[in-house]
Design a protein around this motif. Structure first.
Motif, PDB file in Angstrom:
ATOM      1  N   GLY A  45      41.260  34.839  37.311  1.00  0.00           N
ATOM      2  CA  GLY A  45      42.007  35.864  36.592  1.00  0.00           C
ATOM      3  C   GLY A  45      41.857  37.232  37.224  1.00  0.00           C
ATOM      4  O   GLY A  45      41.635  37.395  38.424  1.00  0.00           O
ATOM      5  N   ILE A  46      41.943  38.244  36.383  1.00  0.00           N
ATOM      6  CA  ILE A  46      41.862  39.614  36.876  1.00  0.00           C
ATOM      7  C   ILE A  46      40.505  39.929  37.473  1.00  0.00           C
ATOM      8  O   ILE A  46      40.367  40.735  38.391  1.00  0.00           O
ATOM      9  CB  ILE A  46      42.185  40.603  35.728  1.00  0.00           C
ATOM     10  CG1 ILE A  46      42.148  42.023  36.253  1.00  0.00           C
ATOM     11  CG2 ILE A  46      41.206  40.430  34.597  1.00  0.00           C
ATOM     12  CD1 ILE A  46      42.458  43.040  35.205  1.00  0.00           C
ATOM     13  N   THR A 105      51.640  41.643  38.674  1.00  0.00           N
ATOM     14  CA  THR A 105      51.682  41.639  37.206  1.00  0.00           C
ATOM     15  C   THR A 105      50.353  42.088  36.602  1.00  0.00           C
ATOM     16  O   THR A 105      50.328  42.665  35.521  1.00  0.00           O
ATOM     17  CB  THR A 105      52.019  40.217  36.705  1.00  0.00           C
ATOM     18  OG1 THR A 105      51.086  39.277  37.265  1.00  0.00           O
ATOM     19  CG2 THR A 105      53.429  39.828  37.115  1.00  0.00           C
ATOM     20  N   GLU A 106      49.242  41.834  37.311  1.00  0.00           N
ATOM     21  CA  GLU A 106      47.935  42.222  36.804  1.00  0.00           C
ATOM     22  C   GLU A 106      47.424  43.517  37.434  1.00  0.00           C
ATOM     23  O   GLU A 106      46.291  43.910  37.194  1.00  0.00           O
ATOM     24  CB  GLU A 106      46.925  41.092  37.059  1.00  0.00           C
ATOM     25  CG  GLU A 106      47.226  39.815  36.284  1.00  0.00           C
ATOM     26  CD  GLU A 106      46.191  38.738  36.535  1.00  0.00           C
ATOM     27  OE1 GLU A 106      45.420  38.896  37.508  1.00  0.00           O
ATOM     28  OE2 GLU A 106      46.141  37.758  35.779  1.00  0.00           O
ATOM     29  N   THR A 150      46.502  46.345  34.902  1.00  0.00           N
ATOM     30  CA  THR A 150      45.308  45.947  34.158  1.00  0.00           C
ATOM     31  C   THR A 150      44.063  46.104  35.016  1.00  0.00           C
ATOM     32  O   THR A 150      42.999  46.527  34.537  1.00  0.00           O
ATOM     33  CB  THR A 150      45.449  44.485  33.684  1.00  0.00           C
ATOM     34  OG1 THR A 150      46.638  44.371  32.906  1.00  0.00           O
ATOM     35  CG2 THR A 150      44.264  44.067  32.841  1.00  0.00           C
ATOM     36  N   THR A 151      44.164  45.781  36.312  1.00  0.00           N
ATOM     37  CA  THR A 151      43.036  45.957  37.223  1.00  0.00           C
ATOM     38  C   THR A 151      42.642  47.425  37.319  1.00  0.00           C
ATOM     39  O   THR A 151      41.442  47.770  37.304  1.00  0.00           O
ATOM     40  CB  THR A 151      43.402  45.407  38.611  1.00  0.00           C
ATOM     41  OG1 THR A 151      43.775  44.034  38.495  1.00  0.00           O
ATOM     42  CG2 THR A 151      42.232  45.531  39.573  1.00  0.00           C
ATOM     43  N   THR A 193      41.887  47.385  28.299  1.00  0.00           N
ATOM     44  CA  THR A 193      43.014  46.848  29.053  1.00  0.00           C
ATOM     45  C   THR A 193      43.752  45.749  28.288  1.00  0.00           C
ATOM     46  O   THR A 193      44.662  45.115  28.842  1.00  0.00           O
ATOM     47  CB  THR A 193      42.516  46.261  30.389  1.00  0.00           C
ATOM     48  OG1 THR A 193      41.511  45.263  30.122  1.00  0.00           O
ATOM     49  CG2 THR A 193      41.906  47.339  31.256  1.00  0.00           C
ATOM     50  N   GLU A 225      42.881  42.822  27.601  1.00  0.00           N
ATOM     51  CA  GLU A 225      42.698  41.481  28.161  1.00  0.00           C
ATOM     52  C   GLU A 225      42.252  40.480  27.101  1.00  0.00           C
ATOM     53  O   GLU A 225      42.430  39.274  27.270  1.00  0.00           O
ATOM     54  CB  GLU A 225      41.665  41.520  29.284  1.00  0.00           C
ATOM     55  CG  GLU A 225      42.085  42.331  30.490  1.00  0.00           C
ATOM     56  CD  GLU A 225      40.964  42.436  31.500  1.00  0.00           C
ATOM     57  OE1 GLU A 225      40.566  41.396  32.067  1.00  0.00           O
ATOM     58  OE2 GLU A 225      40.476  43.561  31.733  1.00  0.00           O
ATOM     59  N   SER A 231      44.561  37.611  25.703  1.00  0.00           N
ATOM     60  CA  SER A 231      45.146  36.596  26.573  1.00  0.00           C
ATOM     61  C   SER A 231      44.808  35.189  26.080  1.00  0.00           C
ATOM     62  O   SER A 231      43.825  34.971  25.365  1.00  0.00           O
ATOM     63  CB  SER A 231      44.633  36.770  28.011  1.00  0.00           C
ATOM     64  OG  SER A 231      43.247  36.507  28.072  1.00  0.00           O
TER      65      SER A 231
END
Length: 428
Positions: A26-27, A141-142, A145-146, A176, A178, A181
Motif C-alpha cells: 500500500g501507501i 492515485t496515492e 496521501t503519501t 490522510t 487511510e 480503506s
C-alpha cells in the motif's frame, strides 16, 4: 573477528530508517522517515533551479518540476490547516519541500548521508522539517496521501521528540483518511477473528517483521487513534501534545490529558472490536447487501451469456444443416434436369398409364380395359350398384355421346392422347 566488529559499528553508525527494507504494502511501501538528527542540511542542491514560497512552506524544485511546484503551492496550506484541527496544535516554523522529477533527481535532492531507500518515492526528515518528493508520485492515485503522511511525521517531529511508533503512524493515517480503506478493515477483521491484535506497548519502538502483521499494526494504530480522538476530542489531543513537548513521558502526558491510563483506554477499545470488525457487522451492514446484489447481477449476467451462447450454437447448427441441403440440391441439379418444384423431372413414359398386353382402343370408352372389352365391362353395373347404392347411381349413355367417326369410317384420335396411350379411365 575485527571485520565483524567493523561491520557492526558501521550498521550502528548508519542513519535509522523507520521502515522495512522491503517496504510494506500500500501507501507505506512508498514513504520513509529518517529520524537521525545528526544529518546537517547543506546549501540548496545544485540541481534545484527555483523555489515557490507560501505562508508556511518553501517548495524547492528542479527545472522539470516547476509546474508541479506551482500546483502544490495552491493546496499545501489547506492541508496543514487540517492537521491543526485534529491535533489541536500547529507546528512552528517553515517546512521545506524538495521536489524533483524521476529517480535521479529525487536522490540528488536528499540530505548528505540520508539517501532514500530504493522503494520510496517520498522521504521525511522530521528533525530538519524537510520533505523530499518525486513529482511523478503526485500524479499517482496515492500521491496526495503519501504527501500528507510525510507531513504528519514532520508535524509530530516538530511538536515533540518522543512519540510511540503506533501513535505516529495512527495520527498520520487519520490525517490522510487511510483508516477508511478496505485494506484496513480487512486487516482488523483478520486480527479480531484470529485473535492477533497486538498490545500497544509492543508497538512503541519496534514494528512487526511479517508483512501481514505489519498491516495489522498499521490498521490497529489508526483505529485506536481515531477512537481516542472521537472520545476525547481535539482539546485533549492538544493537551497531550503540550505534555510530551514539555518533556513528560508519553504515558504520563496521556494520563493527564485523557484523565485515564493508556492500559484502560486500550481495554475499552478492545472490548468494542468484535462489534465493529467481527462477523456481526459484516452480516448486518448495508455493504453486504450491496455485495449480495452485485453477486446476483453477476450470476444473472453469466446465465444470460450462457443462454445466448447456447442459442448461437443452435443457430449455427441450423445454418450448417441448411448449407448441407443446398449443397445436395446443387449436386442433384448438376446431375440432371429438375422440375419447377425442385424435384427430379420424370420421363414422358412415367407420366402416362402403362399399356396392357393386347389392349385395343374401344369406341366410347376412353382408356384401355384389357384384351376383351366386353368381358371387362361385364359386371360393371353390379360393381357400380354395390358401390354406389343401385342402378340410379349409374347414368345411361345417350346415343349422341358416341365419338364421331372420321370421313374414312375410323374413329378420330385425340391429339393429346395418341393411339396406344389412352388417358386414365373414369366412370360416369
Amino acid at each position: 573477528m575485527l571485520r565483524l566488529f567493523a561491520v557492526l559499528m558501521m550498521l550502528l553508525a548508519s542513519p535509522r530508517v523507520s521502515a522495512q527494507e522491503e517496504g510494506p504494502r500500500g501507501i507505506h511501501a512508498q514513504e520513509a522517515v529518517i529520524t537521525d538528527a545528526a544529518l546537517v542540511p547543506h546549501a540548496r542542491p545544485a540541481l534545484a533551479t527555483g523555489e515557490v514560497r507560501t505562508k508556511r512552506f518553501i517548495i524547492v524544485h528542479t527545472a522539470k518540476a516547476a509546474g508541479a511546484a506551482r500546483a502544490l503551492a495552491q493546496q499545501i496550506e489547506g492541508v496543514r490547516d487540517g492537521f491543526g484541527a485534529m491535533l489541536g496544535r500547529d507546528w512552528p516554523g517553515t517546512t521545506e519541500i524538495r521536489l524533483g522529477v524521476g529517480r535521479q533527481e529525487f536522490e540528488a535532492l536528499a540530505l548528505p548521508g540520508g539517501k532514500p531507500p530504493g522503494w520510496a518515492v517520498a522521504l521525511a526528515y522530521p528533525g530538519h522539517q524537510i520533505i523530499l518528493l518525486d513529482a511523478l508520485s503526485l500524479n499517482d492515485t496515492e500521491g496526495p496521501t503519501t504527501l500528507r503522511h510525510e507531513l504528519a511525521h514532520v508535524a509530530l517531529g516538530q511538536l515533540a521528540k518522543e512519540w510511540p511508533r503506533w501513535f505516529q503512524e495512527g495520527v498520520a493515517q487519520n490525517l490522510t483518511d487511510e483508516r477508511y480503506s478496505v485494506a484496513h478493515y480487512s486487516a482488523l477483521f483478520r486480527a479480531v477473528t484470529q485473535e492477533r491484535v497486538f498490545h500497544f506497548e509492543d508497538l512503541s519502538e519496534d514494528w512487526p517483521d511479517v508483512p501481514s502483521d505489519v498491516e495489522i499494526a498499521y490498521a490497529q494504530s489508526a483505529a485506536f487513534v481515531a477512537f481516542l480522538t472521537g472520545k476525547h476530542g481535539p482539546q485533549a489531543m492538544g493537551l497531550l501534545v503540550d505534555g510530551v513537548r514539555a518533556g513528560e513521558p508519553f504515558e504520563q502526558a496521556f494520563g493527564k490529558a485523557f484523565r485515564t491510563s493508556l492500559l484502560l483506554e486500550e481495554q475499552d477499545w478492545r472490548e468494542g472490536l468484535a462489534a465493529r470488525y467481527g462477523w456481526l457487522p459484516l452480516t448486518t451492514s448495508s455493504a453486504l447487501l450491496w455485495l449480495a446484489a452485485s453477486a446476483l447481477c453477476v450470476a444473472a449476467f453469466a446465465r444470460r451469456m450462457w443462454q445466448k451462447s447456447a442459442r448461437m450454437t443452435e443457430l449455427a447448427a441450423e445454418d450448417a444443416a441448411e448449407d448441407a441441403a443446398l449443397r445436395l440440391l446443387a449436386a442433384a441439379r448438376a446431375a440432371g434436369p429438375l422440375s419447377p418444384d425442385g424435384s427430379e423431372a420424370l420421363s414422358p413414359s412415367a407420366l402416362t398409364w402403362p399399356e396392357w398386353p393386347g389392349a385395343t382402343p374401344t369406341p366410347g370408352v376412353p382408356g384401355p380395359v384389357g384384351p376383351s372389352q366386353p368381358e371387362a365391362l361385364e359386371g360393371a353395373p353390379e360393381a357400380l350398384e354395390s358401390g354406389a347404392g343401385g342402378p340410379e347411381a349409374s347414368e345411361a349413355v345417350e346415343p349422341g355421346d358416341e365419338e364421331p367417326e372420321s370421313p374414312s369410317g375410323e374413329h378420330e384420335v385425340d391429339a393429346e392422347h395418341p393411339a396406344g396411350r389412352p388417358p386414365k379411365p373414369t366412370l360416369h
